[in-house]
Enzyme design. Sequence first.
Site, PDB file in Angstrom:
ATOM      1  N   LEU A 108       0.831  -1.209   0.000  1.00  0.00           N
ATOM      2  CA  LEU A 108       0.000   0.000   0.000  1.00  0.00           C
ATOM      3  C   LEU A 108       0.865   1.259   0.000  1.00  0.00           C
ATOM      4  O   LEU A 108       1.943   1.283   0.585  1.00  0.00           O
ATOM      5  CB  LEU A 108      -0.928   0.040   1.225  1.00  0.00           C
ATOM      6  CG  LEU A 108      -1.837  -1.162   1.471  1.00  0.00           C
ATOM      7  CD1 LEU A 108      -2.836  -0.834   2.582  1.00  0.00           C
ATOM      8  CD2 LEU A 108      -2.563  -1.594   0.213  1.00  0.00           C
ATOM      9  N   CYS A 109       0.349   2.316  -0.626  1.00  0.00           N
ATOM     10  CA  CYS A 109       1.071   3.586  -0.662  1.00  0.00           C
ATOM     11  C   CYS A 109       0.791   4.388   0.590  1.00  0.00           C
ATOM     12  O   CYS A 109       0.169   5.455   0.538  1.00  0.00           O
ATOM     13  CB  CYS A 109       0.682   4.367  -1.912  1.00  0.00           C
ATOM     14  SG  CYS A 109       1.537   3.731  -3.350  1.00  0.00           S
TER      15      CYS A 109
END
Length: 413
Positions: free
Chosen positions: A363-364
């Site tokens: 995930l960013c």
Amino acid sequence: MSMNSDKPVHAAQTSFTVADNCLQVGNVSLTRLALRVGGTPFYAYDREVISAKIHTLRSVLPAQLALHYSIKANPMPAVVQHLAGLVDGLDVASAGEMQLALDTLTPSERISFAGPGKTDAELQQAVAAGVVLNLESVNELRRLQRISGELGYVPKIVLRVNPDFELKSSGLKMGGGAKQFGIDAELVPEVLAELANMDMEFLGFHIYAGSQNLNPEAIIEAHAKSSAMAIRLADIARQEVRTLNLGGGFGIPYFPGDIPLDIAPIADHLHRCLERVKLALPKATVALELGRYLVGEAGIYVTRVIDKKMSRGKCYLITDGGLHHHLAASGNFGQVLRKNYPVAVGDKMQTMSDELVSVVGPLCTPLDLLADQMPLAHAEVGDLIVVFQSGAYGYSASPMAFLSHPSAREVLV
Ligand SMILES: *Cc1c(COP(=O)(O)O)cnc(C)c1O
């Protein structure tokens, strides 16, 4: 099992065996299980570990004490089915959980439905199903009276009491002070008076002080105070008390330094406590409702290393799973200070833990962290990272849709 490492083996890792350097779940090696499941990431739950936990618990608890499973800890249907055969009742907190419970062989009168904010539709479903409703407010009681009157069925009810004390050293306080849960103890006499004119089958009281407690003295104190309070309140009730749910809150160790809960003194106290209850409330069945304690240690989360990189001297293992599947292990499910869950390289269990790494997800967001600077066996792309103590509040307590990656899979072995 042996770990060729000077790091002490975390208590959590002893629930599972190791063969040929690989973690085993229900006698299946993790690498083979990953093939069977069809891909990573996945949660795996070991039914023998669950059964053994309940067997051990039952061997010390009073035989007359009823043991309930709180479905919200792990609502996987296969897990719920397995537990239904081992416990005396199921506790649910939504219509969805109620349907899972009704799908088992558990008779409806052994299913109890708690939770604030039950909708009219949920109350209607619960009355029709014949499950026990644990009422959380006066308004809910009045709504139930109207709904059950219209339907023409007499509901079975328990009053959830918000106690006039708090459970000490609890991870999550759910009773005492001002709370959205339960009816304040001092209001219960009025509610019982109002109830006397209603067409309802009053069964008794439910008191739940809190969750994730590793302190036996605090749990003993909560059991003593809760049962004493119930006995006082029962004096005022028109109908005889037949159910006394003393809650649960038994914790499991997650972090270095956490000591597994010592059940022996709690069980000793419950033997004496049940004798007192039997004298005052001869018709009452006393129950404990446990979630995490029954399933938490029986589950692992498994994710595969997709990339390995160095950034300014720090090593990162980037995996195909993370916070979106396992919010609690990332430290974002109620923790104040982030600590590492027990993590290992599942296909290198006996390899020396001599590489300091951070395990992150795809995930960013920097919150997507499964292990922060932890010594692990030297891992490469393709290896399987295991997060232990993941059988409770894992899959269903995670924001699976966040960033639109695939969901995790689940398997009961
Ligand atoms: C969540 C909950 C439980 C289960 O808690 P655990 O910590 O998982 O044992 C039991 N009773 C009630 C009312 C709950 O809300």
